[in-house]
Write a protein that holds these residues in place. Sequence first.
Motif, PDB file in Angstrom:
ATOM      1  N   UNK A 116       1.879  17.749   1.470  1.00  0.00           N
ATOM      2  CA  UNK A 116       0.696  16.895   1.609  1.00  0.00           C
ATOM      3  C   UNK A 116       1.136  15.459   1.378  1.00  0.00           C
ATOM      4  N   UNK A 117       0.849  14.600   2.349  1.00  0.00           N
ATOM      5  CA  UNK A 117       1.184  13.182   2.224  1.00  0.00           C
ATOM      6  C   UNK A 117      -0.080  12.388   2.532  1.00  0.00           C
ATOM      7  N   UNK A 118      -0.596  11.698   1.510  1.00  0.00           N
ATOM      8  CA  UNK A 118      -1.794  10.874   1.634  1.00  0.00           C
ATOM      9  C   UNK A 118      -1.399   9.418   1.453  1.00  0.00           C
ATOM     10  N   UNK A 119      -1.896   8.527   2.323  1.00  0.00           N
ATOM     11  CA  UNK A 119      -1.507   7.114   2.223  1.00  0.00           C
ATOM     12  C   UNK A 119      -2.686   6.200   2.503  1.00  0.00           C
ATOM     13  N   UNK A 120      -2.652   5.007   1.906  1.00  0.00           N
ATOM     14  CA  UNK A 120      -3.740   4.039   2.072  1.00  0.00           C
ATOM     15  C   UNK A 120      -3.257   2.827   2.880  1.00  0.00           C
ATOM     16  N   UNK A 121      -2.771   3.124   4.081  1.00  0.00           N
ATOM     17  CA  UNK A 121      -2.262   2.069   4.959  1.00  0.00           C
ATOM     18  C   UNK A 121      -2.325   2.552   6.405  1.00  0.00           C
ATOM     19  N   UNK A 122      -2.328   1.607   7.325  1.00  0.00           N
ATOM     20  CA  UNK A 122      -2.479   1.983   8.729  1.00  0.00           C
ATOM     21  C   UNK A 122      -1.162   2.391   9.379  1.00  0.00           C
ATOM     22  N   UNK A 126       6.020  28.391  -3.083  1.00  0.00           N
ATOM     23  CA  UNK A 126       5.655  29.583  -3.855  1.00  0.00           C
ATOM     24  C   UNK A 126       4.675  29.259  -4.980  1.00  0.00           C
ATOM     25  N   UNK A 127       3.736  28.363  -4.683  1.00  0.00           N
ATOM     26  CA  UNK A 127       2.692  28.046  -5.641  1.00  0.00           C
ATOM     27  C   UNK A 127       3.080  27.060  -6.720  1.00  0.00           C
ATOM     28  N   UNK A 128       4.310  26.551  -6.688  1.00  0.00           N
ATOM     29  CA  UNK A 128       4.769  25.620  -7.717  1.00  0.00           C
ATOM     30  C   UNK A 128       5.143  24.286  -7.083  1.00  0.00           C
ATOM     31  N   UNK A 129       4.759  23.169  -7.719  1.00  0.00           N
ATOM     32  CA  UNK A 129       5.103  21.865  -7.149  1.00  0.00           C
ATOM     33  C   UNK A 129       6.589  21.542  -7.331  1.00  0.00           C
ATOM     34  N   UNK A 148      -3.216  16.321  -6.315  1.00  0.00           N
ATOM     35  CA  UNK A 148      -3.404  17.335  -7.357  1.00  0.00           C
ATOM     36  C   UNK A 148      -4.514  18.299  -6.975  1.00  0.00           C
ATOM     37  N   UNK A 149      -5.627  17.772  -6.450  1.00  0.00           N
ATOM     38  CA  UNK A 149      -6.708  18.660  -6.026  1.00  0.00           C
ATOM     39  C   UNK A 149      -6.344  19.403  -4.743  1.00  0.00           C
ATOM     40  N   UNK A 150      -5.572  18.772  -3.861  1.00  0.00           N
ATOM     41  CA  UNK A 150      -5.163  19.451  -2.626  1.00  0.00           C
ATOM     42  C   UNK A 150      -4.241  20.629  -2.934  1.00  0.00           C
ATOM     43  N   UNK A 151      -3.532  20.582  -4.052  1.00  0.00           N
ATOM     44  CA  UNK A 151      -2.726  21.737  -4.461  1.00  0.00           C
ATOM     45  C   UNK A 151      -3.616  22.940  -4.747  1.00  0.00           C
ATOM     46  N   UNK A 152      -4.782  22.693  -5.323  1.00  0.00           N
ATOM     47  CA  UNK A 152      -5.720  23.781  -5.608  1.00  0.00           C
ATOM     48  C   UNK A 152      -6.327  24.321  -4.305  1.00  0.00           C
ATOM     49  N   UNK A 153      -6.581  23.443  -3.370  1.00  0.00           N
ATOM     50  CA  UNK A 153      -7.078  23.858  -2.059  1.00  0.00           C
ATOM     51  C   UNK A 153      -6.037  24.733  -1.364  1.00  0.00           C
ATOM     52  N   UNK A 199       0.845  -1.198   0.000  1.00  0.00           N
ATOM     53  CA  UNK A 199       0.000   0.000   0.000  1.00  0.00           C
ATOM     54  C   UNK A 199       0.876   1.242   0.000  1.00  0.00           C
ATOM     55  N   UNK A 200       0.476   2.236  -0.748  1.00  0.00           N
ATOM     56  CA  UNK A 200       1.400   3.322  -1.049  1.00  0.00           C
ATOM     57  C   UNK A 200       1.005   4.673  -0.499  1.00  0.00           C
ATOM     58  N   UNK A 201       1.419   5.683  -1.243  1.00  0.00           N
ATOM     59  CA  UNK A 201       1.193   7.071  -0.824  1.00  0.00           C
ATOM     60  C   UNK A 201       1.375   7.976  -2.025  1.00  0.00           C
ATOM     61  N   UNK A 202       0.811   9.174  -1.914  1.00  0.00           N
ATOM     62  CA  UNK A 202       1.073  10.236  -2.876  1.00  0.00           C
ATOM     63  C   UNK A 202       1.596  11.435  -2.103  1.00  0.00           C
ATOM     64  N   UNK A 203       2.636  12.056  -2.641  1.00  0.00           N
ATOM     65  CA  UNK A 203       3.347  13.119  -1.929  1.00  0.00           C
ATOM     66  C   UNK A 203       3.406  14.373  -2.788  1.00  0.00           C
ATOM     67  N   UNK A 204       3.098  15.507  -2.171  1.00  0.00           N
ATOM     68  CA  UNK A 204       3.169  16.800  -2.840  1.00  0.00           C
ATOM     69  C   UNK A 204       3.953  17.772  -1.976  1.00  0.00           C
ATOM     70  N   UNK A 205       4.912  18.463  -2.601  1.00  0.00           N
ATOM     71  CA  UNK A 205       5.617  19.564  -1.959  1.00  0.00           C
ATOM     72  C   UNK A 205       5.432  20.789  -2.845  1.00  0.00           C
TER      73      UNK A 205
END
Length: 350
Positions: free
Chosen positions: A326-332, A48-51, A252-257, A39-45
């Motif tokens: 933002x770090x989202x993961x599908x594991x406990x 200044x508004x740019x990933x 990707x959507x959390x970047x807009x938030x 089970x994994x994760x998606x990571x966003x850093x």
Amino acid sequence: MRKFVPLFLVLLVLAGRVQAGDAIADVDGLMSRYHGDVPGASLLVIKDGKPLLRRGYGLANLETHEAATPATNYRLASVTKQFTAAAILLLAERGSLSLDDHVRHWIPELPATHEAITIRQLLSHGGGLIDYEDLMPAHVTEQISDADVLRMLAAEPRSYFAPGTSYRYSNGGYVLLGLIVERASKQSLPDFLAKNIFKPLGMTHTLLYVLGGPEVTHRAYGYSEENGRWMRTDQSPTSATRGDGGIYSSIDDMAKWDAALYDHRLLSDDSRKLAFSAQNQVHDEPDVDAYGFGWRIHGDVLWHSGESMGFRNVIIRWPRQRLTVVLLSNRNDPEPYRTALAIGQRFLQP
């Protein structure tokens, strides 16, 4: 002297790129537990508004071997609370309700002993409500709804403390806030969030999931490790409540938030200031000095975690440096806050 100025600036830019490159190289090591057929994760850093980083690790679905990507949608769990709080603030801006309304004005089913609780206190976990999780029947296996939570709280006259006198994190308070959004707006909570937050911000793949409603696209399923094996544990008896934890979204959507939290495209300056300001002091949680409206506050840092069966998520913001992780993961496991904090610290300016 003028000849050396451009060279000096070039060297500064190159030095910055080297620093950023080193930081990015460190990240894969910090994310090593999410690599491979697990089970994994998606990571966003975002800086200044740019990933600076936008990556998926591991799998969103072990059974189909679907990889986790930046477009994968995870159950946000309690990260949902900042959206519920934003919905309340929007309604306050429009004059549909007041933050100082008594909750029983909108939810008269609550017992008279809760008459003094205000919306403002629910937003900052200062209402003193008994945890609905502790009121659930023993060994319950069916999922409970918001209506079930309301019935339990309506039958419970006790409280932990007088409203506004202390802090205790309350999922039930945010379930009630979701119901208040519905009653004040005369729309369902999923529809209000979609029409007033998600669509205006271009969060086209984010939704408040309810059984029988629109399905979650690119959905991550939750897993827990048991005796060395990953078992699907995507839903629990408390996974169907909404205002406290029912939103699915992607990095990707959390970047807009995140972008909308810097200006008035969604909330006014006054509303954002309220959300990000200490509304209730916190004394017994690590890395938390106070709670705003849907946000934990620690010095100059705003953050919130979200945990439910098979999901562990976190958003951490350094607004003064315009840096967000933002770090989202599908594991406990592991709990992602320390990992996200370590990642963010590699991009902070001294």
